[in-house]
Design an enzyme around this catalytic site. Structure first.
Site, PDB file in Angstrom:
ATOM      1  CD  GLU A  21      30.440 -60.682  30.484  1.00 29.15           C
ATOM      2  OE1 GLU A  21      31.276 -59.750  30.490  1.00 29.15           O
ATOM      3  OE2 GLU A  21      30.711 -61.841  30.131  1.00 29.15           O
ATOM      4  CB  SER A  59      29.533 -72.667  29.761  1.00 23.38           C
ATOM      5  OG  SER A  59      29.403 -72.345  28.399  1.00 23.38           O
ATOM      6  CG  HIS A 118      26.514 -62.370  25.883  1.00 20.55           C
ATOM      7  ND1 HIS A 118      26.860 -62.384  27.215  1.00 20.55           N
ATOM      8  CD2 HIS A 118      26.917 -63.565  25.378  1.00 20.55           C
ATOM      9  CE1 HIS A 118      27.456 -63.530  27.500  1.00 20.55           C
ATOM     10  NE2 HIS A 118      27.498 -64.269  26.397  1.00 20.55           N
ATOM     11  CB  THR A 156      34.539 -61.393  30.832  1.00 15.63           C
ATOM     12  OG1 THR A 156      33.398 -62.254  30.791  1.00 15.63           O
ATOM     13  CG2 THR A 156      34.371 -60.347  31.906  1.00 15.63           C
ATOM     14  CB  CYS A 199      37.341 -64.234  31.086  1.00 12.70           C
ATOM     15  SG  CYS A 199      37.507 -65.878  31.737  1.00 12.70           S
TER      16      CYS A 199
END
Length: 313
Positions: free
Chosen positions: A130, A272, A128, A169, A199
């Protein structure tokens, strides 16, 4: 006569503060500097958003090697490894960092562990964007990715007394809780992050799905196949009893036949996916059904992240 269909909208849904900020950064940079403005990787995991920004003049690239010297380049909301920042500096590129402030917080936690002499365990999904960015904040020898409880067995014994952990997150609190519990069982002195890394938007969208899943015959998540938080919403809905849960990117992907015997459809969007895609899906369904819309509001979000100073001047 059209069949009746109740649509139960989960709220909050769609864009989070970090995504809103990242998209605004690209748009504002284009207005301020004109084209070309380069963006390394998808600014957020959503093709519709990326295409819209490309239409405005943004040029998306996979690596910095595709960016001409002395150009302007934006780093995506997922963050980048230090090596990418160093390469940009070496090549005199003007950089604008759209890394989500919550991801940046995870970077700082990993760096803090490193500076204080601790090894870092990162709970996350391999590959990923991130995770790649967080792993790249400190030397490879100082950080290890753990995805399953089996990975805990692979942690070097020499690390045992000097460990800290951070998390991707966009995971779920449920998903990480059992991993953290296992880590604490094995390493009683493990240092936790200053605050929870998950998050707030990921958590809120998951809570909203949990609240409506059992009331739905089918639950639709609008999001991209490479969006970690969107895929998790689908999995979560299934876990909460709505076995017919699916991920769709756009209205034109929906096979109307799957709604033949459906009375209540749950609808949400990953962090997103913009609200206009939710409206697009509702509009598409209203051509085939007599729709009743009902919204379940689990919580409200008021968090806003400011743009970088360079764009506010």
């Amino acid at each position: 006569m059209q069949k009746e269909l109740k649509i139960l909208l989960a709220s909050p849904r769609g864009f989070c503060a970090g995504v809103t900020r990242a998209v605004q950064i690209v748009s504002t940079a284009l207005k301020k500097y004109g084209t070309p403005v380069y963006v390394r990787h998808e600014i957020v995991h959503n093709k519709y958003v990326v295409q819209k920004l490309a239409n405005e003049g943004a040029i998306f690239v996979n690596e910095l090697s595709e960016v001409p010297d002395n150009s302007i380049v934006i780093f995506s909301a997922h963050g980048v490894p230090k090596s990418v920042e160093d390469e940009a500096t070496r090549r005199h590129l003007t950089t604008i960092d759209a890394t989500c402030p919550l991801v940046e917080k995870v970077h700082k936690e990993a760096l803090k562990n490193f500076k204080e002499g601790r090894k870092t365990l990162l709970i996350g999904h391999k590959g990923h964007a991130e995770v790649i960015g967080t792993m790249g904040q400190i030397p490879d020898s100082e950080i290890q990715l753990i995805t399953t409880k089996d990975d805990i067995k692979k942690i070097p014994s020499s690390w045992a007394n000097n460990l800290g952990y951070v998390t991707q997150t966009t995971l779920s609190i449920d998903e990480t809780a059992s991993m953290i519990e296992e880590l604490k069982k094995n390493f009683s002195g493990i240092v936790k992050p200053h605050e929870n890394d998950i998050c707030y938007a990921t958590t809120n969208r998951q809570k909203a799905v949990k609240a409506i899943a059992s009331k739905c015959d089918i639950l639709m998540v609008i999001g991209a196949p490479n969006s970690s938080n969107s895929k998790r919403l689908v999995e979560l809905a299934k876990e909460m009893g709505c076995k017919n849960s699916i991920l769709v990117q756009r209205a034109d992907e929906i096979d109307i036949r799957i709604l033949d015997n459906v009375k209540t459809l749950g609808l949400t969007a990953g962090a997103s996916a913009p609200e206009e895609l939710v409206k697009e899906v509702i509009e598409f369904l209203s051509k085939h059904f007599n729709i009743t819309l009902s919204e379940h509001i689990e919580s409200s979000e008021k968090i806003r992240f400011p743009l970088p100073k360079s764009l506010m001047e």
